[in-house]
Design a protein around this motif. Structure first.
Motif, mmCIF file in Angstrom:
data_model
loop_
_atom_site.group_PDB
_atom_site.id
_atom_site.type_symbol
_atom_site.label_atom_id
_atom_site.label_comp_id
_atom_site.label_asym_id
_atom_site.label_seq_id
_atom_site.Cartn_x
_atom_site.Cartn_y
_atom_site.Cartn_z
ATOM 1 N N PHE A 187 -69.040 -54.681 19.843
ATOM 2 C CA PHE A 187 -68.931 -55.287 18.516
ATOM 3 C C PHE A 187 -67.675 -56.166 18.479
ATOM 4 C CE2 PHE A 187 -70.621 -51.000 16.798
ATOM 5 C CZ PHE A 187 -71.936 -51.404 16.901
ATOM 6 N N GLY A 188 -67.732 -57.255 17.729
ATOM 7 C CA GLY A 188 -66.540 -58.088 17.553
ATOM 8 C C GLY A 188 -65.396 -57.352 16.883
ATOM 9 N N CYS A 189 -65.698 -56.327 16.089
ATOM 10 C CA CYS A 189 -64.647 -55.548 15.409
ATOM 11 C C CYS A 189 -63.968 -54.558 16.357
ATOM 12 C CB CYS A 189 -65.227 -54.809 14.214
ATOM 13 S SG CYS A 189 -66.535 -53.642 14.645
ATOM 14 N N ARG A 190 -64.494 -54.445 17.587
ATOM 15 C CA ARG A 190 -63.904 -53.612 18.642
ATOM 16 C C ARG A 190 -63.898 -52.115 18.316
ATOM 17 N NH1 ARG A 190 -58.836 -54.655 19.049
ATOM 18 N NH2 ARG A 190 -58.527 -56.334 17.551
ATOM 19 N N THR A 191 -64.885 -51.674 17.511
ATOM 20 C CA THR A 191 -64.991 -50.241 17.226
ATOM 21 C C THR A 191 -66.139 -49.584 18.000
ATOM 22 O OG1 THR A 191 -66.400 -50.590 15.295
ATOM 23 C CG2 THR A 191 -64.017 -50.511 14.905
ATOM 24 N N GLY A 192 -66.900 -50.366 18.744
ATOM 25 C CA GLY A 192 -68.004 -49.772 19.498
ATOM 26 C C GLY A 192 -68.931 -50.817 20.070
ATOM 27 N N PHE A 193 -70.193 -50.407 20.309
ATOM 28 C CA PHE A 193 -71.165 -51.231 21.033
ATOM 29 C C PHE A 193 -72.539 -51.167 20.380
ATOM 30 C CE2 PHE A 193 -67.988 -50.057 24.124
ATOM 31 C CZ PHE A 193 -67.928 -51.104 25.037
ATOM 32 N N HIS A 194 -73.296 -52.246 20.556
ATOM 33 C CA HIS A 194 -74.740 -52.192 20.352
ATOM 34 C C HIS A 194 -75.381 -51.779 21.660
ATOM 35 C CE1 HIS A 194 -75.910 -53.665 16.443
ATOM 36 N NE2 HIS A 194 -75.080 -54.665 16.517
ATOM 37 N N LEU A 195 -76.331 -50.855 21.597
ATOM 38 C CA LEU A 195 -77.113 -50.495 22.780
ATOM 39 C C LEU A 195 -78.565 -50.868 22.518
ATOM 40 C CD1 LEU A 195 -77.567 -48.908 25.498
ATOM 41 C CD2 LEU A 195 -78.019 -46.911 24.042
ATOM 42 N N ALA A 206 -67.000 -41.519 12.901
ATOM 43 C CA ALA A 206 -67.005 -41.786 14.350
ATOM 44 C C ALA A 206 -66.219 -40.689 15.080
ATOM 45 C CB ALA A 206 -66.382 -43.145 14.617
ATOM 46 N N PRO A 207 -66.462 -40.502 16.369
ATOM 47 C CA PRO A 207 -67.413 -41.194 17.240
ATOM 48 C C PRO A 207 -68.855 -40.691 17.014
ATOM 49 C CG PRO A 207 -65.550 -40.271 18.502
ATOM 50 C CD PRO A 207 -65.540 -39.635 17.151
ATOM 51 N N TYR A 208 -69.816 -41.614 17.047
ATOM 52 C CA TYR A 208 -71.210 -41.206 16.826
ATOM 53 C C TYR A 208 -72.160 -42.179 17.499
ATOM 54 C CZ TYR A 208 -71.375 -44.933 13.309
ATOM 55 O OH TYR A 208 -71.324 -46.145 12.683
ATOM 56 N N VAL A 209 -73.442 -41.751 17.578
ATOM 57 C CA VAL A 209 -74.545 -42.633 17.964
ATOM 58 C C VAL A 209 -75.495 -42.689 16.773
ATOM 59 C CG1 VAL A 209 -76.531 -42.945 19.486
ATOM 60 C CG2 VAL A 209 -74.368 -42.073 20.418
ATOM 61 N N HIS A 229 -69.433 -48.893 5.903
ATOM 62 C CA HIS A 229 -68.558 -48.497 7.020
ATOM 63 C C HIS A 229 -67.484 -47.491 6.603
ATOM 64 C CE1 HIS A 229 -70.527 -51.896 8.962
ATOM 65 N NE2 HIS A 229 -69.981 -51.528 10.105
ATOM 66 N N THR A 230 -67.360 -47.215 5.292
ATOM 67 C CA THR A 230 -66.380 -46.208 4.866
ATOM 68 C C THR A 230 -66.989 -44.808 4.877
ATOM 69 O OG1 THR A 230 -66.905 -46.293 2.481
ATOM 70 C CG2 THR A 230 -65.307 -47.907 3.321
ATOM 71 N N VAL A 236 -64.857 -45.545 17.699
ATOM 72 C CA VAL A 236 -63.681 -45.236 16.864
ATOM 73 C C VAL A 236 -63.992 -45.547 15.407
ATOM 74 C CG1 VAL A 236 -62.047 -45.632 18.768
ATOM 75 C CG2 VAL A 236 -62.603 -47.505 17.211
ATOM 76 N N GLN A 237 -63.197 -44.958 14.515
ATOM 77 C CA GLN A 237 -63.457 -45.052 13.079
ATOM 78 C C GLN A 237 -63.221 -46.479 12.565
ATOM 79 O OE1 GLN A 237 -64.817 -42.647 11.414
ATOM 80 N NE2 GLN A 237 -64.810 -43.739 9.456
ATOM 81 N N PRO A 238 -64.246 -47.072 11.925
ATOM 82 C CA PRO A 238 -64.094 -48.429 11.395
ATOM 83 C C PRO A 238 -62.910 -48.534 10.428
ATOM 84 C CG PRO A 238 -66.395 -47.767 11.297
ATOM 85 C CD PRO A 238 -65.607 -46.547 11.713
#
Ligand SMILES: [Zn+2]
Length: 158
Positions: free
Chosen positions: A78-86, A17-20, A12-13, A42-44
């Protein structure tokens, strides 16, 4: 032994982001394919979207992405609140997903008005008080200003 979870293997480093990002495609017994994407807004470990804004983005993407991505199944935070699973039926390029996401965030910023976020009542949501369209719009503005990349490691903004 717990099964290997792809997302836990991702460094994750190293991502930008932002990306797909395409994660996997899985084939069912009948040959149907389900694809899984990492929608990183957003950036992890640098940013995290507060729950109310993320929750509102989730409710809006449920309709907006469904209208734009053939075979759309689900988009969950995501639980980390940085994005989503699609999840989708079939396979799509990350570029097509990124373009659909960009259009959706533009609609959230420009077109959605207070009272128009779907399913924000006690009957249709599990935490209906925890929504913020203001926060959703502010975060989507920032994500669009940075640009959505079709590649997680190299900036290829759509
Ligand atoms: Zn909800």
């Amino acid at each position: 032994m717990p099964a290997t979870v792809e997302s836990f293997q991702l460094d994750h480093t190293k991502v930008k982001a932002p990306y797909v990002r395409f994660i996997t495609v899985e084939e069912g017994p009948a040959g149907d394919k389900i694809s899984n994407y990492d929608i990183r807004l957003v950036q992890p470990n640098t940013n995290a979207i507060p729950t109310a804004g993320l929750h509102t983005i989730e409710h809006l993407l449920a309709g907006l992405l469904r209208e734009r991505i053939p075979g759309y199944i689900d988009c969950s935070p995501f639980g980390c609140r940085t994005g989503f699973h699609l999840l989708t039926w079939g396979e799509h390029t990350t570029r097509d997903i990124a373009v659909a996401l960009k259009e959706s965030l533009e609609i959230i910023v420009n077109d959605v008005k207070e009272g128009e976020v779907p399913a924000t009542d006690i009957y249709s949501c599990g935490n209906y008080r925890d929504h913020s369209l203001f926060s959703a719009k502010e975060w989507c503005k920032q994500i669009l200003a940075e640009g959505i990349s079709e590649d997680a490691w190299e900036r290829k903004v759509v």
